[in-house]
Design an enzyme around this catalytic site. Structure first.
Site, PDB file in Angstrom:
ATOM      1  N   SER A 102      15.091 -48.489 -19.218  1.00  0.00           N
ATOM      2  CA  SER A 102      13.846 -47.857 -19.624  1.00  0.00           C
ATOM      3  C   SER A 102      13.033 -48.747 -20.556  1.00  0.00           C
ATOM      4  CB  SER A 102      14.159 -46.501 -20.265  1.00  0.00           C
ATOM      5  OG  SER A 102      13.013 -45.719 -20.418  1.00  0.00           O
ATOM      6  N   ASP A 243       6.172 -47.726 -19.674  1.00  0.00           N
ATOM      7  CA  ASP A 243       7.344 -48.458 -20.145  1.00  0.00           C
ATOM      8  C   ASP A 243       8.026 -49.132 -18.964  1.00  0.00           C
ATOM      9  OD1 ASP A 243       8.495 -46.252 -18.929  1.00  0.00           O
ATOM     10  OD2 ASP A 243      10.070 -46.022 -20.424  1.00  0.00           O
ATOM     11  N   ASP A 245      10.455 -48.636 -16.901  1.00  0.00           N
ATOM     12  CA  ASP A 245      10.740 -47.960 -15.629  1.00  0.00           C
ATOM     13  C   ASP A 245       9.682 -46.921 -15.287  1.00  0.00           C
ATOM     14  OD1 ASP A 245      11.503 -46.114 -17.568  1.00  0.00           O
ATOM     15  OD2 ASP A 245      13.164 -45.321 -16.382  1.00  0.00           O
ATOM     16  N   ASP A 247       8.602 -44.157 -16.594  1.00  0.00           N
ATOM     17  CA  ASP A 247       8.725 -42.705 -16.762  1.00  0.00           C
ATOM     18  C   ASP A 247       8.087 -42.239 -18.074  1.00  0.00           C
ATOM     19  OD1 ASP A 247      10.608 -43.621 -18.578  1.00  0.00           O
ATOM     20  OD2 ASP A 247      12.271 -42.420 -17.793  1.00  0.00           O
TER      21      ASP A 247
END
Length: 450
Positions: A102, A243, A245, A247
């Site tokens: 992440s 960010d 990834d 999400d």
């Protein structure tokens, strides 16, 4: 039961250091594949990743594990986490995997697992996987004739692009908007700019040149300074920071000011309530969301349900109580009408829809409430349970009584580090600073005495 591998968001750690080793990744593939190998159909898993260097290593290890367990592996390549959740459902897979840490630096990596419904796995299933990881897995391997196949799936970016575009209301176009977007050199570096451009915006992109080691490096939602500069440089109407990834999302308004997840949830909640799209007569957020958000919603006749920190707890509460908006102050926003996990790009599209419909600037639309002063500090601990000490409990009770209805106190152990997090918020900044400092001192004294 204390868990050895799974934390609040899958398995995470430094690459090539336990538990984020190729050996464990392969074993997770075997263990999870075994659990989800149900029925007589041909089983399959979809595997996505972000742009970290270690993604190649872990991807191959997980493909080996899943195919050894008898599942066909559909390899997606770099793609956002919400796309993996969506494709798990649309490709009728038994399991979905996102290899990502992440918003963490490139040295870290992680494994997030999704069930066939696209939701992250429950604590019970994660406990089953952990139990298998401690056992000899040789007896659980597929027979020679049943070993799975692996193949790369083409067109997955196009699928997600079309999915994201459909979440923008039909009566809204992004024409006339100049949008600066920071893709954090991460998983959305191709798809996010494409979505905005295809919806009619003029798009200026940064953080779209990943090299394996620059994900989240001085860019993205955790470091939006570069985006603030770009918004000013190109005179953009809005900046969108994802960010690694994708999400999470943070917005930068036309003046370069940062808009956090609490303000974004307020915008979406108000907009959806007006269009009668909002369910649950409110939203779900964590204990860390600002008191100002709660007061704003209350003034609108809407509620705020709070959960423990972690998007999985937000999603669980949303599912149990029929909410369709939830999220975290960090910008992890879940809109269950469109997906099963946080989606930074889809959340940003809802903000853009509100901007276009009102004809007002981003700073006017997104400043829905004045945040209450909030202070968060950490106390590092080396062991013991200081929060169970009588002296600490009395200090906490006294602080809560002092704040009463004019503020809030949240004290909790970190889920990822040996820390006690102390957060207070209230209308009087000097008061909350004193309360936090006194509690820090009390906890530190108990820790030192122990």
């Amino acid at each position: 039961m204390k868990r050895r591998y799974f934390g609040t968001d899958g398995i995470r750690g430094q690459s090539n250091v336990f538990p984020m080793t190729p050996d464990l990744a392969m074993r997770v593939g075997i263990a999870a594949g075994t659990i989800f190998r149900r029925g007589n159909h041909r089983h399959r898993v979809v595997i996505g990743k972000d742009t970290r260097l270690s993604g190649y290593m872990l991807e191959n290890a997980m493909v080996a594990g899943f195919t050894a367990a008898g599942l066909d592996a559909f390899i997606l390549g770099p793609i956002p986490t919400p796309a993996v959740a969506m494709l798990t459902r649309s490709l009728r897979a038994d399991l979905g995997v996102m290899i990502s840490a992440s918003h963490n630096p490139y040295e870290d990596n992680g494994i997030k697992l999704f069930g066939p419904d696209g939701y992250k796995l429950s604590d019970d299933i994660e406990a089953e996987i952990e139990d298998l990881l401690e056992k000899d897995l040789n007896a659980r391997l597929a027979k020679s004739d049943d070993i799975g196949r692996a193949k790369r799936v083409d067109g997955v970016h196009d699928r997600y692009i079309e999915h994201a575009k459909r979440t923008l209301p039909r009566d809204v176009t992004l024409q006339g908007l100049r949008i600066a977007i920071d893709c954090a050199n991460g998983a959305a570096y191709k798809v996010a700019p494409a979505v905005l451009w295809e919806l009619g915006a003029e798009v200026v992109t940064i953080g779209n040149e990943p090299n394996g080691t620059n994900i989240n490096l001085n860019c993205g939602s955790t470091s939006p300074v570069a985006l603030q500069k770009k918004v000013d440089e190109v005179r953009a109407d809005i900046g969108i920071a994802l960010d690694g990834d994708a999400d999470r999302v943070i917005i930068v308004d036309e003046n370069g000011s940062i808009v956090d997840g609490d303000q974004l949830m307020a915008v979406i909640a108000e907009s959806w309530a007006e269009s009668q799209q909002l369910r649950g007569n409110g939203i779900v957020a964590t204990v860390m969301s600002n008191l100002g958000l709660e007061r704003f919603l209350d003034d609108k006749g809407l509620g705020l349900a709070r959960t423990k920190v972690g998007d999985r707890y937000v999603v669980e509460h949303m599912r149990q109580h029929n909410y369709n908006v939830g999220g975290e102050q960090s910008g992890h926003i879940v809109l269950s009408d469109y997906g099963t996990t946080g989606d930074g790009l889809v959340a940003a599209l809802q903000i853009l829809a509100a901007v276009k419909r009102t004809g007002r600037t981003v700073s006017e639309v997104c400043r829905r409430f004045e945040p209450v002063p909030q202070l968060l500090r950490n106390v590092r601990i080396s062991g013991g349970k200081p929060l169970e000490d009588i002296q600490v409990q009395k200090a906490i009770a006294d602080a809560e009584a002092e704040l009463a209805r004019n503020g809030r106190l949240v004290i909790r152990p970190s889920g990822t580090e040996p820390l006690i997090r102390v957060m207070a918020e209230g209308d009087d900044r000097a008061q909350i600073e004193r309360i936090v400092n006194e509690l820090i001192g009390t906890i530190s004294n108990v820790r030192t005495a122990a």
